[in-house]
Design an enzyme around this catalytic site. Structure first.
Site, mmCIF file in Angstrom:
data_model
loop_
_atom_site.group_PDB
_atom_site.id
_atom_site.type_symbol
_atom_site.label_atom_id
_atom_site.label_comp_id
_atom_site.label_asym_id
_atom_site.label_seq_id
_atom_site.Cartn_x
_atom_site.Cartn_y
_atom_site.Cartn_z
ATOM 1 N N GLN A 141 -2.435 -4.430 -0.892
ATOM 2 C CA GLN A 141 -2.415 -5.042 0.441
ATOM 3 C C GLN A 141 -1.950 -4.033 1.498
ATOM 4 O O GLN A 141 -2.524 -3.953 2.581
ATOM 5 C CB GLN A 141 -1.478 -6.258 0.421
ATOM 6 C CG GLN A 141 -1.659 -7.190 1.602
ATOM 7 C CD GLN A 141 -3.012 -7.899 1.590
ATOM 8 O OE1 GLN A 141 -3.608 -8.087 0.540
ATOM 9 N NE2 GLN A 141 -3.495 -8.257 2.748
ATOM 10 N N GLU A 193 3.376 -16.869 -20.697
ATOM 11 C CA GLU A 193 3.584 -18.251 -21.153
ATOM 12 C C GLU A 193 4.453 -18.272 -22.418
ATOM 13 O O GLU A 193 5.355 -19.107 -22.559
ATOM 14 C CB GLU A 193 2.234 -18.932 -21.430
ATOM 15 C CG GLU A 193 1.427 -19.271 -20.191
ATOM 16 C CD GLU A 193 0.728 -18.053 -19.565
ATOM 17 O OE1 GLU A 193 0.625 -17.000 -20.223
ATOM 18 O OE2 GLU A 193 0.312 -18.168 -18.401
ATOM 19 N N GLU A 198 1.720 -7.885 -25.807
ATOM 20 C CA GLU A 198 3.094 -7.934 -26.341
ATOM 21 C C GLU A 198 3.797 -9.248 -25.988
ATOM 22 O O GLU A 198 4.991 -9.259 -25.699
ATOM 23 C CB GLU A 198 3.915 -6.736 -25.853
ATOM 24 C CG GLU A 198 3.375 -5.383 -26.285
ATOM 25 C CD GLU A 198 3.591 -5.115 -27.765
ATOM 26 O OE1 GLU A 198 4.495 -5.734 -28.367
ATOM 27 O OE2 GLU A 198 2.851 -4.295 -28.329
ATOM 28 N N HIS A 240 -2.250 -0.860 1.358
ATOM 29 C CA HIS A 240 -3.289 0.159 1.540
ATOM 30 C C HIS A 240 -4.503 -0.382 2.299
ATOM 31 O O HIS A 240 -5.385 0.406 2.679
ATOM 32 C CB HIS A 240 -3.771 0.691 0.186
ATOM 33 C CG HIS A 240 -2.877 1.724 -0.430
ATOM 34 N ND1 HIS A 240 -1.656 1.412 -0.992
ATOM 35 C CD2 HIS A 240 -3.013 3.069 -0.557
ATOM 36 C CE1 HIS A 240 -1.094 2.518 -1.453
ATOM 37 N NE2 HIS A 240 -1.884 3.531 -1.189
ATOM 38 N N GLY A 241 -4.566 -1.683 2.495
ATOM 39 C CA GLY A 241 -5.734 -2.251 3.173
ATOM 40 C C GLY A 241 -7.006 -1.910 2.416
ATOM 41 O O GLY A 241 -7.024 -1.938 1.186
ATOM 42 N N GLY A 242 -8.046 -1.540 3.144
ATOM 43 C CA GLY A 242 -9.337 -1.228 2.521
ATOM 44 C C GLY A 242 -9.241 -0.070 1.538
ATOM 45 O O GLY A 242 -9.948 -0.024 0.527
HETATM 46 C C1 LIG Z 1 -5.982 -4.168 -22.711
HETATM 47 C C2 LIG Z 1 -5.425 -4.871 -23.926
HETATM 48 C C3 LIG Z 1 -4.836 -4.119 -24.933
HETATM 49 C C4 LIG Z 1 -4.319 -4.745 -26.062
HETATM 50 N N1 LIG Z 1 -3.794 -3.961 -27.057
HETATM 51 C C5 LIG Z 1 -3.343 -4.548 -28.172
HETATM 52 C C6 LIG Z 1 -2.827 -3.748 -29.255
HETATM 53 O O1 LIG Z 1 -2.764 -2.517 -29.166
HETATM 54 N N2 LIG Z 1 -2.390 -4.364 -30.384
HETATM 55 C C7 LIG Z 1 -2.466 -5.716 -30.506
HETATM 56 O O2 LIG Z 1 -2.077 -6.238 -31.558
HETATM 57 N N3 LIG Z 1 -2.950 -6.486 -29.511
HETATM 58 C C8 LIG Z 1 -3.383 -5.948 -28.354
HETATM 59 N N4 LIG Z 1 -3.873 -6.735 -27.350
HETATM 60 C C9 LIG Z 1 -3.982 -8.185 -27.574
HETATM 61 C C10 LIG Z 1 -2.892 -8.957 -26.865
HETATM 62 O O3 LIG Z 1 -1.671 -8.833 -27.541
HETATM 63 C C11 LIG Z 1 -3.373 -10.422 -26.794
HETATM 64 O O4 LIG Z 1 -4.480 -10.449 -25.874
HETATM 65 C C12 LIG Z 1 -2.271 -11.346 -26.340
HETATM 66 O O5 LIG Z 1 -1.299 -11.483 -27.342
HETATM 67 C C13 LIG Z 1 -2.821 -12.750 -26.013
HETATM 68 O O6 LIG Z 1 -3.567 -13.246 -27.087
HETATM 69 P P1 LIG Z 1 -5.047 -13.786 -26.826
HETATM 70 O O7 LIG Z 1 -5.804 -12.773 -26.044
HETATM 71 O O8 LIG Z 1 -5.576 -14.222 -28.146
HETATM 72 O O9 LIG Z 1 -4.853 -15.028 -25.868
HETATM 73 P P2 LIG Z 1 -4.629 -16.531 -26.307
HETATM 74 O O10 LIG Z 1 -3.572 -16.618 -27.368
HETATM 75 O O11 LIG Z 1 -5.949 -17.159 -26.565
HETATM 76 O O12 LIG Z 1 -4.010 -17.105 -24.949
HETATM 77 C C14 LIG Z 1 -4.824 -17.569 -23.852
HETATM 78 C C15 LIG Z 1 -3.890 -18.235 -22.847
HETATM 79 O O13 LIG Z 1 -3.262 -19.374 -23.457
HETATM 80 C C16 LIG Z 1 -1.854 -19.234 -23.400
HETATM 81 N N5 LIG Z 1 -1.248 -19.770 -24.606
HETATM 82 C C17 LIG Z 1 -1.563 -19.497 -25.892
HETATM 83 N N6 LIG Z 1 -0.767 -20.153 -26.736
HETATM 84 C C18 LIG Z 1 0.114 -20.853 -25.957
HETATM 85 C C19 LIG Z 1 1.203 -21.722 -26.222
HETATM 86 N N7 LIG Z 1 1.598 -22.021 -27.481
HETATM 87 N N8 LIG Z 1 1.878 -22.250 -25.191
HETATM 88 C C20 LIG Z 1 1.523 -21.970 -23.925
HETATM 89 N N9 LIG Z 1 0.490 -21.152 -23.598
HETATM 90 C C21 LIG Z 1 -0.199 -20.601 -24.605
HETATM 91 C C22 LIG Z 1 -1.619 -17.724 -23.281
HETATM 92 O O14 LIG Z 1 -0.350 -17.459 -22.713
HETATM 93 C C23 LIG Z 1 -2.771 -17.309 -22.372
HETATM 94 O O15 LIG Z 1 -2.454 -17.612 -21.041
HETATM 95 C C24 LIG Z 1 -4.368 -6.157 -26.186
HETATM 96 C C25 LIG Z 1 -4.912 -6.921 -25.130
HETATM 97 C C26 LIG Z 1 -5.431 -6.304 -24.012
HETATM 98 C C27 LIG Z 1 -6.026 -7.148 -22.892
#
Ligand SMILES: Cc1cc2nc3c(=O)[nH]c(=O)nc-3n(C[C@H](O)[C@H](O)[C@H](O)COP(=O)(O)OP(=O)(O)OC[C@H]3O[C@@H](n4cnc5c(N)ncnc54)[C@H](O)[C@@H]3O)c2cc1C
Length: 128
Positions: A84, A115, A111, A86-88
């Site tokens: 924000q 939630e 990690e 930096h604007g554009g």
């Molecule tokens: C760029 C990137 C790098 C990554 N690198 C790694 C890695 O190196 N090693 C690795 O192991 N993983 C990695 N991940 C995976 C990451 O840890 C998961 O994406 C993350 O734990 C969320 O799991 P999910 O994507 O299955 O989402 P989901 O579990 O499907 O969650 C979807 C939504 O529902 C919510 N939700 C799920 N369960 C509940 C609950 N019980 N109560 C309330 N809300 C809930 C979540 O908070 C989220 O908002 C990476 C992800 C990304 C995007």
């Protein structure tokens, strides 16, 4: 990432001139910088507290989740405000703001999502 976004925004706000002055002279921009700097310090303190408790061999389930939740959400807010300020130019690759904005969202997902951190915190608060 929060610090990177903040430092880039601070630097840019002193360079960018609009209406005959640096945008850092505008109170609206100063308030954003003040919020970013304050939240970064709070995130650091929460993180250092959890780390020092861990070093002391204490259980840190609550404190680690609070630190991770807060620091990651602060990073997202700082990256957002950095764009924000930096604007554009926040939208193009010539400046670092857009990369912070693009990359930072992982912090509230990987990690343990925000939630799940809140779920862990609430469980700790409600136990007993
Ligand atoms: C760029 C990137 C790098 C990554 N690198 C790694 C890695 O190196 N090693 C690795 O192991 N993983 C990695 N991940 C995976 C990451 O840890 C998961 O994406 C993350 O734990 C969320 O799991 P999910 O994507 O299955 O989402 P989901 O579990 O499907 O969650 C979807 C939504 O529902 C919510 N939700 C799920 N369960 C509940 C609950 N019980 N109560 C309330 N809300 C809930 C979540 O908070 C989220 O908002 C990476 C992800 C990304 C995007």
């Amino acid at each position: 990432m929060a610090e990177g976004a903040y430092e880039a925004a601070l630097k840019y706000s002193k360079q960018r001139k609009q209406f005959g002055k640096a945008i850092s002279d505008f109170q609206a921009i100063q308030w954003k910088l003040a919020d970013m700097a304050t939240e970064i310090e709070a995130a650091k303190l929460l993180t250092f507290r959890a780390a020092s408790m861990k070093d002391a061999g204490m259980k840190t389930t609550l404190e680690s989740s609070m630190a991770k939740l807060y620091a990651s959400e602060v990073a997202v807010r700082c990256a957002n405000e950095g764009v924000q300020i930096h604007g554009g130019y926040g939208f193009i690759k010539d400046y670092p703001a857009e990369k912070f904005y693009r990359d930072v969202k992982l912090c509230t997902i990987g990690e343990g999502t925000s939630e799940i951190q809140r779920l862990v915190i609430a469980r700790q608060l409600l136990k007993d």
